[in-house]
Structure formats: C-alpha cells, structure tokens
Design a protein around this motif. Sequence first.
Motif, short mmCIF file in Angstrom:
data_model
loop_
_atom_site.label_atom_id
_atom_site.label_comp_id
_atom_site.label_asym_id
_atom_site.label_seq_id
_atom_site.Cartn_x
_atom_site.Cartn_y
_atom_site.Cartn_z
N THR A 72 -6.23 5.45 -8.00
CA THR A 72 -7.00 5.95 -9.15
C THR A 72 -8.47 6.21 -8.84
OG1 THR A 72 -7.30 3.66 -9.90
CG2 THR A 72 -5.47 4.91 -10.85
N ILE A 73 -9.07 5.46 -7.90
CA ILE A 73 -10.53 5.61 -7.71
C ILE A 73 -10.93 5.90 -6.27
CG2 ILE A 73 -11.04 4.12 -9.68
CD1 ILE A 73 -11.63 1.86 -7.77
N SER A 74 -10.00 6.05 -5.37
CA SER A 74 -10.33 6.33 -3.98
C SER A 74 -10.98 7.71 -3.85
CB SER A 74 -9.07 6.27 -3.12
OG SER A 74 -9.33 6.76 -1.82
N GLY A 75 -11.81 7.87 -2.83
CA GLY A 75 -12.48 9.14 -2.60
C GLY A 75 -11.66 10.14 -1.81
N GLU A 76 -10.46 9.76 -1.37
CA GLU A 76 -9.62 10.69 -0.62
C GLU A 76 -9.02 11.75 -1.55
OE1 GLU A 76 -6.81 8.14 1.24
OE2 GLU A 76 -8.16 7.60 2.89
N THR A 77 -8.43 12.77 -0.96
CA THR A 77 -7.81 13.81 -1.77
C THR A 77 -6.62 13.23 -2.54
OG1 THR A 77 -6.23 14.54 -0.09
CG2 THR A 77 -8.45 15.51 -0.03
N MET A 78 -6.23 13.92 -3.60
CA MET A 78 -5.09 13.44 -4.39
C MET A 78 -3.83 13.36 -3.55
SD MET A 78 -3.48 14.96 -7.92
CE MET A 78 -4.95 14.57 -8.87
N GLU A 79 -3.61 14.37 -2.71
CA GLU A 79 -2.41 14.37 -1.88
C GLU A 79 -2.41 13.17 -0.94
OE1 GLU A 79 0.04 17.31 1.20
OE2 GLU A 79 -2.01 17.80 0.57
N GLN A 80 -3.55 12.85 -0.34
CA GLN A 80 -3.63 11.70 0.56
C GLN A 80 -3.39 10.39 -0.16
OE1 GLN A 80 -7.59 12.51 2.03
NE2 GLN A 80 -6.83 13.31 3.99
N ARG A 81 -3.93 10.28 -1.36
CA ARG A 81 -3.74 9.06 -2.14
C ARG A 81 -2.27 8.87 -2.51
NH1 ARG A 81 -7.37 9.80 -7.07
NH2 ARG A 81 -7.72 11.91 -6.30
N ILE A 82 -1.64 9.96 -2.93
CA ILE A 82 -0.23 9.89 -3.30
C ILE A 82 0.62 9.49 -2.09
CG2 ILE A 82 1.77 11.23 -4.08
CD1 ILE A 82 -0.20 12.93 -5.73
N GLN A 83 0.35 10.11 -0.95
CA GLN A 83 1.13 9.83 0.26
C GLN A 83 0.98 8.37 0.67
OE1 GLN A 83 -0.48 12.80 2.89
NE2 GLN A 83 1.20 14.24 2.51
N LEU A 84 -0.23 7.84 0.57
CA LEU A 84 -0.46 6.45 0.93
C LEU A 84 0.36 5.51 0.06
CD1 LEU A 84 -2.05 4.20 2.40
CD2 LEU A 84 -3.79 4.41 0.62
N VAL A 85 0.33 5.74 -1.26
CA VAL A 85 1.06 4.87 -2.18
C VAL A 85 2.56 5.04 -2.01
CG1 VAL A 85 1.44 4.29 -4.61
CG2 VAL A 85 -0.86 4.83 -3.80
N GLN A 86 3.01 6.27 -1.75
CA GLN A 86 4.43 6.49 -1.54
C GLN A 86 4.94 5.71 -0.32
OE1 GLN A 86 5.06 10.73 -1.31
NE2 GLN A 86 5.17 10.97 -3.53
N LEU A 87 4.15 5.66 0.74
CA LEU A 87 4.55 4.89 1.92
C LEU A 87 4.68 3.41 1.59
CD1 LEU A 87 2.39 6.55 4.75
CD2 LEU A 87 4.90 6.56 4.57
N ALA A 88 3.73 2.90 0.82
CA ALA A 88 3.79 1.49 0.41
C ALA A 88 4.99 1.24 -0.48
CB ALA A 88 2.50 1.10 -0.30
N CYS A 89 5.28 2.17 -1.37
CA CYS A 89 6.44 2.04 -2.26
C CYS A 89 7.73 2.02 -1.46
CB CYS A 89 6.47 3.19 -3.27
SG CYS A 89 5.22 3.10 -4.57
N GLU A 90 7.82 2.88 -0.45
CA GLU A 90 9.03 2.94 0.37
C GLU A 90 9.28 1.61 1.07
OE1 GLU A 90 12.38 4.83 1.27
OE2 GLU A 90 10.74 5.96 0.34
N PHE A 91 8.23 1.01 1.61
CA PHE A 91 8.36 -0.28 2.26
C PHE A 91 8.78 -1.35 1.26
CE2 PHE A 91 6.58 -4.39 3.54
CZ PHE A 91 7.19 -4.54 4.78
N SER A 92 8.17 -1.34 0.08
CA SER A 92 8.50 -2.34 -0.94
C SER A 92 9.95 -2.20 -1.40
CB SER A 92 7.56 -2.19 -2.13
OG SER A 92 7.89 -3.12 -3.15
N LEU A 93 10.41 -0.97 -1.56
CA LEU A 93 11.79 -0.73 -1.99
C LEU A 93 12.78 -1.35 -1.01
CD1 LEU A 93 11.50 2.97 -3.16
CD2 LEU A 93 12.25 1.06 -4.59
N MET A 94 12.51 -1.16 0.28
CA MET A 94 13.42 -1.68 1.29
C MET A 94 13.42 -3.22 1.32
SD MET A 94 14.87 0.98 2.50
CE MET A 94 14.68 1.63 0.83
N SER A 95 12.24 -3.80 1.17
CA SER A 95 12.13 -5.26 1.30
C SER A 95 12.61 -6.00 0.06
CB SER A 95 10.68 -5.64 1.61
OG SER A 95 9.82 -5.25 0.56
N LYS A 96 12.53 -5.35 -1.11
CA LYS A 96 12.86 -6.03 -2.36
C LYS A 96 14.26 -5.70 -2.88
CE LYS A 96 8.06 -6.25 -4.03
NZ LYS A 96 7.99 -7.71 -4.15
#
Length: 290
Positions: free
Chosen positions: A197-221
């Motif tokens: 929500t508040i990072s200075g990176e582009t929207m696409e970069q922010r989304i990609q970062l969170v998607q990667l974290a979500c993918e890892f969480s999905l697998m582990s949980k």
Amino acid sequence: MELSNLTLLNGDIFDVNALGVIALGSQGNAPFQSALLHDFDRVVMILHENGEENRLIDHMIAGEFRTQTLRVGLSMLERSIITGDNNERVTCLLEGEILWDPQGILERFRHEVIRFEQPLRERVLFVEFARFLHMHVKSKRYLQAGCYMDSYNCILVALYHWARMEVSEAGHYPMPAVWEQVKNLNNSVYKLYEELTISGETMEQRIQLVQLACEFSLMSKMGDCCKWLLDLLRDRNEPSSIEELLCFPGLKDVEAELPFVLRKLASRALIKEMASWADAGGRYPIRYTL
C-alpha cells in the motif's frame, strides 16, 4: 428478565418464537464500534430458528432515541461466525448485552467464539485459506492480462484473508479490525500489507512481490489450513465428486472457492483424483479421496 420487560424494551410486541435477543448500545466500551450503530442509539438483534427471518429489519424512534432491529436466522448467525461475511452480527454477539436467552444459545455462541477452540478454529482456517487462494489466483490472472488495478484489488483482499488466517493460527478469533490484531502480533503479513500500500515501487512490482509471498504461504500452510476438508474426505467411505462435497453445509460456504482448493490439494498430492465411469458424452467425472 421477564418476557413482558422484553416487550417494553423492544418497543413492540415481542415475538415469542425468538430464540434470543441481544442489544448493542452506542455508549458501549467496545474497541470497534459497529457500523450498524451509525446514526442509531441501539441495535437489537433477535435470533430466530427460521431462516426466512434473516432479512427483516425495523427502524424505530421514541423521542430522540433511535433503534435498529435485526431479525437473524440461527443458520445465518452460525455462518457469520465461521465465514466473517457479516462481522457486524459477530460484533453484536460479542459486545452486546444478552437480554433474552432461554436456551442459552447466544451465551454458547459467545463462549465458543471467545475460546475459539476446535472445531470452530479449523473451520475458520479452512474458509480463510480457500478465499485466500481464490483471490491470489484471480490477482495472478489479472496481472497476466495487464489489468493492474484489478490485480491490486484482488491481492489486497487476499492479504486480508491471509491476515485472518494468521490471527486464527495464533489462537484468536479474527475480529472486524483484523489489521490491528495482526499488527499487535508483529506478523510479516502486516509488513507485506504496508509494502503493497505505501511502497515507492511501481504497482506491478508491489503486486509481484506480494504474490510471491502468497505463493510461499499457500504451500506452507495448505496441509494445516485444509485439515477440516482432509478429515471430511478421510471419513467418507468412497471417493466424492465436487457435487457431493458441496452438499455438506460447511462446504457450501466456499462453493466458489472449493474448485481451486481441490485442484491445489491434488497438485500437491495431498488428495487423489480418480476418474469414475464415463458419462453419456464420453467424459470421465473426477472424484476426490485421500
């Protein structure tokens, strides 16, 4: 409290078929003030056995005192507790004053939510995981199509369900102000929320970062969060089609998300896909088992 007193309190003839009555006032000390109290002095929630009562709402005024009355079916209150789809009802249940509870239903519900033990915790975890997965997949598809705002909205909702999962795993019922709960847990999902929500990176970069974290969480949980569904499949005597699974009341709550969960569980070999006999069109319906 006597039934006659309840009649006077509600300002009208009290429905003797009600299972319970609970009132939430605008002067309460709850940390989260229910939106149902907007421009009202009190909300009265009347619990009914019959689900047909769910949509009945009354607005009353006596002098300058305004009351909003909700008639809620028993099944709908149970659904709200498990899915969080109407957390205003949960706020009334937890923070309101129980006025009429002859069978102890409201007190039992309140006790279960506060203690948040099994099987309630397992069911909440499963619902939140299913919705987390669904919104994550939608976000990925929108991003691939170049629909950045839609992808952003979906991943933000996915983070919300992830936050509710984290609170549940910590042994707490996820409240309406869930981000405050997560912040107090000092959890990494809150940092991802800030990053998105508040990072200075582009929207696409922010989304990609969170998607990667979500993918890892999905697998582990996945295994822990889907325990309720895995136990259900284990208790079945034979493989089940998705149509048969959706006949279970608990799975009806995640009708839109269940196909995503089944495919993801099968891809990780946590469940098995079995082809049954071909139908008239030469297709082989899939059935699921452990």
